[in-house]
Design an enzyme around this catalytic site. Structure first.
Site, PDB file in Angstrom:
ATOM      1  N   HIS A 104       0.760  -1.301   0.031  1.00  0.00           N
ATOM      2  CA  HIS A 104       0.011   0.063   0.043  1.00  0.00           C
ATOM      3  C   HIS A 104       0.937   1.365  -0.097  1.00  0.00           C
ATOM      4  CE1 HIS A 104      -3.272  -2.999   0.620  1.00  0.00           C
ATOM      5  NE2 HIS A 104      -2.442  -3.427   1.702  1.00  0.00           N
ATOM      6  N   GLU A 141      -1.945   0.000   8.237  1.00  0.00           N
ATOM      7  CA  GLU A 141      -1.169  -1.033   7.397  1.00  0.00           C
ATOM      8  C   GLU A 141      -0.018  -0.436   6.673  1.00  0.00           C
ATOM      9  OE1 GLU A 141      -1.441  -4.705   4.614  1.00  0.00           O
ATOM     10  OE2 GLU A 141      -3.146  -3.521   4.715  1.00  0.00           O
ATOM     11  N   HIS A 196       2.913  -7.027   4.445  1.00  0.00           N
ATOM     12  CA  HIS A 196       1.700  -6.657   4.463  1.00  0.00           C
ATOM     13  C   HIS A 196       1.255  -7.241   6.110  1.00  0.00           C
ATOM     14  CE1 HIS A 196       0.077  -5.502   0.615  1.00  0.00           C
ATOM     15  NE2 HIS A 196       1.132  -6.436   0.125  1.00  0.00           N
ATOM     16  N   GLU A 278       1.889 -11.965   5.336  1.00  0.00           N
ATOM     17  CA  GLU A 278       1.061 -11.270   6.310  1.00  0.00           C
ATOM     18  C   GLU A 278       1.478 -11.217   7.677  1.00  0.00           C
ATOM     19  OE1 GLU A 278      -1.472  -9.404   5.099  1.00  0.00           O
ATOM     20  OE2 GLU A 278      -1.868 -10.135   3.111  1.00  0.00           O
TER      21      GLU A 278
END
Length: 314
Positions: A104, A141, A196, A278
């Site tokens: 992101h 995040e 992430h 993740e």
């Protein structure tokens, strides 16, 4: 994690949880894939669960004295673009190149039209990018991924690895998921990792590594990288457990810490070994306590760096 696709319906249904393996059990199952660690140490391009946009007012942490942001150089891509990388030192892995993709972008929320643009990921079309998720308290995040990525970069540079970032908080939004993959391809990376944190429901906790499945459609062809990417995933899982003490996710693939997907553009379009990590679930209070703790983030960075260097030394 959050990068732009709706998860399969099966991932949205309630799950029956099975006991999560202990860290030692996971390491034993993986043959430890190199258990040493550096001293001192959602629905999207990767996750499950809906996006929770980063709260307004959240900012990327400023660079610290040892976050790896110093000693940068620029390398020209084949298309003439300039991608920022860190100059490698003279360590044992000099000559190796790693691409780190901090998931992101802290200012994606200000460019919702741009990131909603559809891009081709080979077997489908997806959003350019998404805002990412956040903790209930508003820790974004995108801020988390940049912090951990910078810490990992510092550790990798000490081993002589040249590190290229897809973004370093220096772009207005994105880049798009297809561009993130191309940065790794253009750099001829020996390995690439996208960092992430997930946005699943409370009670879902733990980390998992996503590896590419077999895709041969449009501009995507993962046939040459699925094998080495699985090897990379095993190294990351083993080292991440050892460095952080975290358990593999209790809501993905029976608690094995590994998942395989064919709907992620960042994996589909990669021509170099690549995985998504993740690091935990931002919506779960226990995981969020870790993700917001700088000391734990340093451990996460050590696990990532040690997993990458173990893979590069194989």
């Amino acid at each position: 994690m959050s990068n732009g696709s709706t998860p399969p319906a099966s991932r949205r249904r309630a799950r029956t949880f099975r006991p999560v393996p202990t860290a030692l059990a996971v390491l034993a199952a993986l043959g430890c894939a190199g258990c040493g660690a550096f001293g001192g140490g959602t629905a999207s391009e990767g996750g499950s669960g809906p996006d929770r946009p980063a709260a307004a007012g959240q900012h990327t942490p400023k660079a610290g004295p040892d976050d790896g942001t110093a000693h940068k150089d620029d390398t020209a891509g084949k298309d003439g673009s300039r991608e920022r990388g860190t100059a490698a030192g003279g360590g044992p892995l000099k000559g190796k190149v790693v691409v780190i993709d901090p998931g992101h972008n802290p200012t994606n929320r200000d460019h919702t039209t741009e990131i909603a643009r559809q891009v081709d990921v080979g077997n489908a079309r997806k959003e350019c990018d998404t805002t990412g998720t956040s903790t209930d308290a508003g820790y974004a995040e995108a801020d988390f991924t940049l912090d951990v990525a910078r810490r990992a970069r510092t550790l990798l540079r000490k081993e002589g690895v040249r590190v290229v970032f897809t973004q370093d908080g220096d772009k207005p939004y994105g880049p798009c998921v297809d561009e993130r993959a191309e940065i790794g391809n253009t750099a001829h990376a020996d390995a690439a990792i996208s960092i992430h944190a997930d946005g699943a429901g409370a009670g879902n906790r733990g980390f998992h590594v996503i590896r590419p499945g077999a895709v041969h459609a449009g501009g995507a062809d993962t046939r040459k990288i699925t094998g080495p990417s699985r090897d990379l995933a095993d190294h990351i899982v083993g080292r991440f457990v050892a460095a952080t003490g975290s358990a593999p996710a209790n809501y993905i693939n029976d608690g094995k810490g590994l998942d395989t997907r064919t709907d992620l553009g960042g994996l589909n379009l990669s021509r170099v070994p690549k995985v998504f990590l993740e690091c935990g679930n931002m919506r779960d209070a226990q995981d969020a306590a870790h993700l917001t703790d700088p000391a734990w983030r340093q451990k996460a960075a050590a696990g990532i760096a040690e997993g990458l260097t173990g893979f590069l030394r194989r």
